[in-house]
Design a protein around this motif. Structure first.
Motif, PDB file in Angstrom:
ATOM      1  N   UNK A  39       0.505  -0.891   0.045  1.00 50.94           N
ATOM      2  CA  UNK A  39      -0.317   0.022  -0.440  1.00 50.94           C
ATOM      3  C   UNK A  39       0.959   1.031   0.314  1.00 50.94           C
ATOM      4  N   UNK A  40       0.334   2.599  -0.458  1.00 51.78           N
ATOM      5  CA  UNK A  40       1.312   3.406  -0.225  1.00 51.78           C
ATOM      6  C   UNK A  40       2.251   3.539   0.979  1.00 51.78           C
ATOM      7  N   UNK A  41       2.933   3.839   1.167  1.00 49.05           N
ATOM      8  CA  UNK A  41       3.525   4.584   2.550  1.00 49.05           C
ATOM      9  C   UNK A  41       3.964   6.212   2.361  1.00 49.05           C
ATOM     10  N   UNK A  42       3.219   6.511   3.499  1.00 46.46           N
ATOM     11  CA  UNK A  42       3.721   8.408   3.814  1.00 46.46           C
ATOM     12  C   UNK A  42       4.371   8.316   5.218  1.00 46.46           C
ATOM     13  N   UNK A  43       5.548   9.549   4.834  1.00 49.32           N
ATOM     14  CA  UNK A  43       6.323   9.990   6.145  1.00 49.32           C
ATOM     15  C   UNK A  43       6.173  11.404   6.532  1.00 49.32           C
ATOM     16  N   UNK A  44       5.914  11.450   7.615  1.00 48.42           N
ATOM     17  CA  UNK A  44       5.506  13.180   7.583  1.00 48.42           C
ATOM     18  C   UNK A  44       6.846  13.567   8.734  1.00 48.42           C
ATOM     19  N   UNK A  45       7.411  14.984   7.994  1.00 50.57           N
ATOM     20  CA  UNK A  45       8.524  15.319   8.818  1.00 50.57           C
ATOM     21  C   UNK A  45       8.353  16.012  10.554  1.00 50.57           C
ATOM     22  N   UNK A  46       6.933  16.006  10.615  1.00 57.35           N
ATOM     23  CA  UNK A  46       6.565  16.188  12.147  1.00 57.35           C
ATOM     24  C   UNK A  46       7.206  15.310  12.725  1.00 57.35           C
ATOM     25  N   UNK A  47       7.365  13.674  12.561  1.00 56.84           N
ATOM     26  CA  UNK A  47       7.568  12.632  13.259  1.00 56.84           C
ATOM     27  C   UNK A  47       9.172  12.647  13.556  1.00 56.84           C
ATOM     28  N   UNK A  48       9.775  13.587  13.334  1.00 57.53           N
ATOM     29  CA  UNK A  48      11.449  13.654  13.321  1.00 57.53           C
ATOM     30  C   UNK A  48      11.587  15.242  13.672  1.00 57.53           C
ATOM     31  N   UNK A  49      10.666  15.470  13.964  1.00 55.60           N
ATOM     32  CA  UNK A  49      10.651  17.120  14.387  1.00 55.60           C
ATOM     33  C   UNK A  49      10.638  18.313  13.959  1.00 55.60           C
ATOM     34  N   UNK A  50       9.965  18.107  12.041  1.00 54.75           N
ATOM     35  CA  UNK A  50      11.050  19.056  11.569  1.00 54.75           C
ATOM     36  C   UNK A  50       9.374  19.766  11.217  1.00 54.75           C
ATOM     37  N   UNK A  51       9.783  21.048  10.419  1.00 53.47           N
ATOM     38  CA  UNK A  51       7.796  20.929  10.274  1.00 53.47           C
ATOM     39  C   UNK A  51       8.130  20.804   8.242  1.00 53.47           C
ATOM     40  N   UNK A  52       9.593  20.420   7.702  1.00 53.63           N
ATOM     41  CA  UNK A  52       9.546  19.927   6.567  1.00 53.63           C
ATOM     42  C   UNK A  52      10.577  19.407   6.928  1.00 53.63           C
ATOM     43  N   UNK A  53      10.739  18.173   6.019  1.00 57.19           N
ATOM     44  CA  UNK A  53      12.127  17.584   5.062  1.00 57.19           C
ATOM     45  C   UNK A  53      12.898  18.209   4.376  1.00 57.19           C
TER      46      UNK A  53
END
Length: 406
Positions: free
Chosen positions: A96-110
């Motif tokens: 299935x599609x995979x989504x990575x969120x920058x907030x997971x590593x404490x960033x507003x954006x990658x």
């Protein structure tokens, strides 16, 4: 103001001379000059207009901010808050599609996506206003490394000398060739079509990468909410056919390949057709020479690694030269560049293997390869600690991160 066309007798010997006026060369020259190192930048400032953008990862943005260039770019860049991978290979093991969120590593954006032309112009503007930086707006015509200094010949002008020469003159680097540095090169049966799109629906700061049997098809946000950059990797013949389409036909083809996720599209910028190839060097240093950017490594436009790796080269070289100056060492000596060589070789090797491996896995029709690729994406989706570790490493390697990127 730029200093150009001076006779050799009027040009002093520099501590460093960077050859190549693209983004990596400009960044290297700026970083050295702003650290108090008398530096020359050799190269013509040619226009950039090929429909290409660059996703500047968080470490690169920190570096550009330290160079004084990010203020001129921030309002021309779009944040990459979410990265989405969609398997469109038709594989039996399609995850299935995979989504990575920058907030997971404490960033507003990658990172932030910006047009190449805007990036280069912002760096040029900084270069023109930076003390300790002399602009020699001529092409290099020859390089020799002497006992105490490197000598760089220039077209239609006199030579200059520097204790350290920096090759930032691209994949076909003249300085690298003249230094005798061993290289390994390879090519892929693909090309990448690049352009800029306007679309009906907002992108929501989500960068989407479709994995297809011909390579990745990637839509990356641009400012305004309804513009994105395209990198469409396809079989070489197909990429050439796509490049020859009218704007309307190409927009329709892109809309179909994107599964209509952004609605109706139109072409909103120039196009580029980039050959898919790779190059690596045995070592990024030679006598009185350091290699940065595509002079040191080339790989396909996949995963936003190319220029970000080149900017890490520039930032790491700045650290090595500053350390040599602080200790009273010759910046062009092998000893002064040893740490730089080890760290950059390791970083480039890991990134090259990752990009090459992904690209070849997509081209493969072997079921075991498909299964491994699918399982890897499922693991990234399901295992939070693994996903966060991969995201952090992709944004900026923790080991030996350059000072201006931390």
């Amino acid at each position: 103001m730029p200093e150009t066309a001076q006779p050799a007798s009027a040009l002093p010997r520099f501590e460093a001379a960077v050859v190549g006026a693209g983004a990596a060369g400009l960044a290297a020259a700026l970083a050295l000059a702003r650290a108090g190192i008398p530096t020359a930048l050799v190269g013509r400032h040619a226009p950039v207009a090929d429909g290409r953008t660059v996703a500047l990862l968080d470490g690169s943005v920190r570096f550009l901010d330290a160079l004084g260039a990010w203020g001129d770019l921030a309002d021309k860049a779009a944040p990459l808050a979410v990265l989405q991978i969609v398997d469109d290979t038709g594989s039996l093991f399609r995850p299935p599609p995979v989504r990575f969120h920058a907030g997971e590593i404490g960033l507003s954006a990658f990172g932030w996506n910006v047009e190449n032309a805007a990036l280069v112009e912002a760096l040029r503007a900084r270069a023109r206003a930076t003390p300790n930086l002399t602009l020699v707006e001529r092409d290099a015509a020859g390089f020799t490394a002497g006992e105490a200094a490197a000598r760089i010949e220039t077209e239609a002008g006199g030579p200059i000398e520097a204790r350290l020469a920096v090759a930032a003159d691209g994949a076909r680097s003249q300085l690298r060739a003249q230094s005798g540095t061993p290289t390994r090169s390879w090519s892929y049966p693909q090309a990448a079509l690049t352009t800029i799109l306007a679309h009906e629906r907002p992108h929501g700061d989500v960068s989407t990468e479709f994995h297809t049997r011909e390579g990745p098809f990637t839509l990356v946000p641009l400012p305004g909410g309804r513009r994105s950059s395209l990198v469409w990797v396809a079989d070489r013949a197909r990429a050439e056919r796509l490049s020859a389409l009218s704007d309307a036909d190409l927009a329709a083809a892109v809309e179909t390949r994107a599964r209509h996720m952004l609605g109706a599209m139109r072409i909103d910028g120039p196009r580029g057709l980039v050959p898919m190839r790779g190059l690596s060097v045995a070592t990024p240093v030679a006598h009185r020479l350091a290699l940065v950017g595509e002079a040191a490594h080339v790989f396909p436009p996949i995963g936003a690694q190319g220029l970000n790796l080149g900017l890490r080269d520039a930032a790491a070289l700045r650290d090595a030269v500053v350390a040599a100056a602080r200790d009273g060492r010759d910046p062009g000596s092998r000893a002064a560049l040893a740490g730089f060589a080890r760290a950059r070789r390791r970083d480039a090797t890991l990134r090259t293997l990752a990009v090459d491996g992904l690209n070849r896995a997509l081209l493969s029709h072997h079921l075991p390869v498909d299964a491994l690729r699918g399982l890897g994406l499922v693991a990234l989706s399901a295992l939070g600690p693994l996903r966060r570790a991969v995201m952090r490493e992709g944004v900026l390697p923790r080991l030996n991160a350059p000072e201006l990127m931390r």
